[in-house]
Design a protein around this motif. Structure first.
Motif, short mmCIF file in Angstrom:
data_model
loop_
_atom_site.label_atom_id
_atom_site.label_comp_id
_atom_site.label_asym_id
_atom_site.label_seq_id
_atom_site.Cartn_x
_atom_site.Cartn_y
_atom_site.Cartn_z
N GLN A 114 0.84 -1.20 0.00
CA GLN A 114 0.00 0.00 0.00
C GLN A 114 0.87 1.25 0.00
N LYS A 115 0.34 2.33 -0.58
CA LYS A 115 1.08 3.60 -0.63
C LYS A 115 1.46 4.08 0.75
N THR A 116 0.55 3.92 1.70
CA THR A 116 0.78 4.35 3.08
C THR A 116 0.71 3.12 3.98
N ALA A 117 1.77 2.88 4.75
CA ALA A 117 1.76 1.74 5.67
C ALA A 117 0.76 2.02 6.79
N LEU A 118 -0.18 1.10 6.97
CA LEU A 118 -1.23 1.27 7.96
C LEU A 118 -1.19 0.13 8.96
N PRO A 119 -1.65 0.38 10.20
CA PRO A 119 -1.76 -0.73 11.16
C PRO A 119 -2.64 -1.83 10.55
N THR A 120 -2.17 -3.07 10.63
CA THR A 120 -2.84 -4.18 9.96
C THR A 120 -3.12 -5.31 10.93
N VAL A 121 -4.36 -5.84 10.86
CA VAL A 121 -4.76 -6.97 11.70
C VAL A 121 -5.34 -8.06 10.79
N LEU A 122 -4.82 -9.27 10.93
CA LEU A 122 -5.29 -10.43 10.18
C LEU A 122 -6.10 -11.29 11.13
N ASP A 123 -7.30 -11.69 10.70
CA ASP A 123 -8.12 -12.54 11.56
C ASP A 123 -7.36 -13.80 11.94
N GLU A 124 -7.47 -14.18 13.21
CA GLU A 124 -6.70 -15.31 13.74
C GLU A 124 -7.05 -16.64 13.08
N SER A 125 -8.19 -16.73 12.38
CA SER A 125 -8.55 -17.98 11.69
C SER A 125 -7.52 -18.34 10.62
N ALA A 126 -6.76 -17.36 10.15
CA ALA A 126 -5.74 -17.60 9.12
C ALA A 126 -4.66 -18.55 9.61
N ILE A 127 -4.46 -18.60 10.94
CA ILE A 127 -3.43 -19.46 11.52
C ILE A 127 -3.68 -20.92 11.17
N LEU A 128 -4.95 -21.28 10.96
CA LEU A 128 -5.32 -22.66 10.67
C LEU A 128 -4.97 -23.10 9.25
N CYS A 129 -4.59 -22.16 8.40
CA CYS A 129 -4.30 -22.45 6.99
C CYS A 129 -2.80 -22.42 6.73
N GLU A 130 -2.35 -23.38 5.90
CA GLU A 130 -0.95 -23.36 5.50
C GLU A 130 -0.68 -22.14 4.63
N THR A 131 -1.61 -21.88 3.71
CA THR A 131 -1.54 -20.67 2.89
C THR A 131 -2.93 -20.04 2.82
N ILE A 132 -2.94 -18.74 2.58
CA ILE A 132 -4.19 -18.02 2.38
C ILE A 132 -4.07 -17.21 1.09
N TYR A 133 -5.21 -16.69 0.66
CA TYR A 133 -5.26 -15.90 -0.57
C TYR A 133 -5.74 -14.49 -0.22
N VAL A 134 -5.04 -13.49 -0.75
CA VAL A 134 -5.45 -12.09 -0.58
C VAL A 134 -5.36 -11.41 -1.94
N SER A 135 -6.00 -10.27 -2.06
CA SER A 135 -5.96 -9.56 -3.33
C SER A 135 -4.53 -9.21 -3.71
N GLY A 136 -4.27 -9.33 -4.99
CA GLY A 136 -2.93 -9.03 -5.50
C GLY A 136 -2.78 -7.59 -5.95
#
Length: 165
Positions: A114-136
């Motif tokens: 992102q152009k500006t670094a912002l505080p970021t929080v990832l939902d803890e359910s992601a921990i259960l996945c080996e990999t996740i998908y996010v927008s590119g």
């Protein structure tokens, strides 16, 4: 998982991941402009479990922009996001502000590069996945990577910020 040098997929997100030496895979699909929910469209078109596909949402926490990343079939719990960042109140950010601050268009906002670094929080359910998908970084483009790598590249943190629709 290997990095894929694909000139057509060059976005600030892929550049940031490559620069950080983080392994990721690019997954492109034909975006339908009529799709009502971009994240659910990505899960369907890529044949993925919606629990592994995450959407990037911007919110204002006590007047400061922040990023919440939650599974596409869930909603961002604004109260939980505020709490995770030590704030009192959160509300969804204006889409125009979100686009201006991130450099991405709504529906294609990546948490990475992102152009500006912002505080970021990832939902803890992601921990259960080996990999996740996010927008590119654009509609029709998702990046697959390990959740810990997403935390590392965004200087983010895990917290329970998703709730059922």
């Amino acid at each position: 998982m290997a990095k894929r040098a694909d000139a057509s997929a060059g976005t600030p997100a892929t550049v940031a991941l490559a620069r950080a030496g983080i392994a990721f895979t690019v997954h492109a699909y034909e975006h339908d402009p009529r799709a009502a929910a971009y994240g659910l469209e990505a899960a369907e078109k890529l044949g993925l479990d919606p629990d592994r596909v995450f959407k990037t949402l911007l919110a204002s926490v006590d007047g400061t922009l922040a990023v919440g990343i939650v599974p596409v079939a869930m909603q961002l719990d604004l109260k939980a996001l505020a709490q995770a960042l030590g704030g009192k109140r959160a509300e969804m950010a204006d889409p125009v502000v979100a686009e201006r601050k991130t450099g991405y268009v709504v529906g294609g906002i990546s948490p990475i590069g992102q152009k500006t670094a912002l505080p970021t929080v990832l939902d803890e359910s992601a921990i259960l996945c080996e990999t996740i998908y996010v927008s590119g970084g654009r509609r029709g483009l998702d990046l697959e990577l390990a959740p810990d790598d997403l935390i590392a590249v965004t200087a983010g943190r895990y917290a329970p910020i998703a709730r059922a629709r």
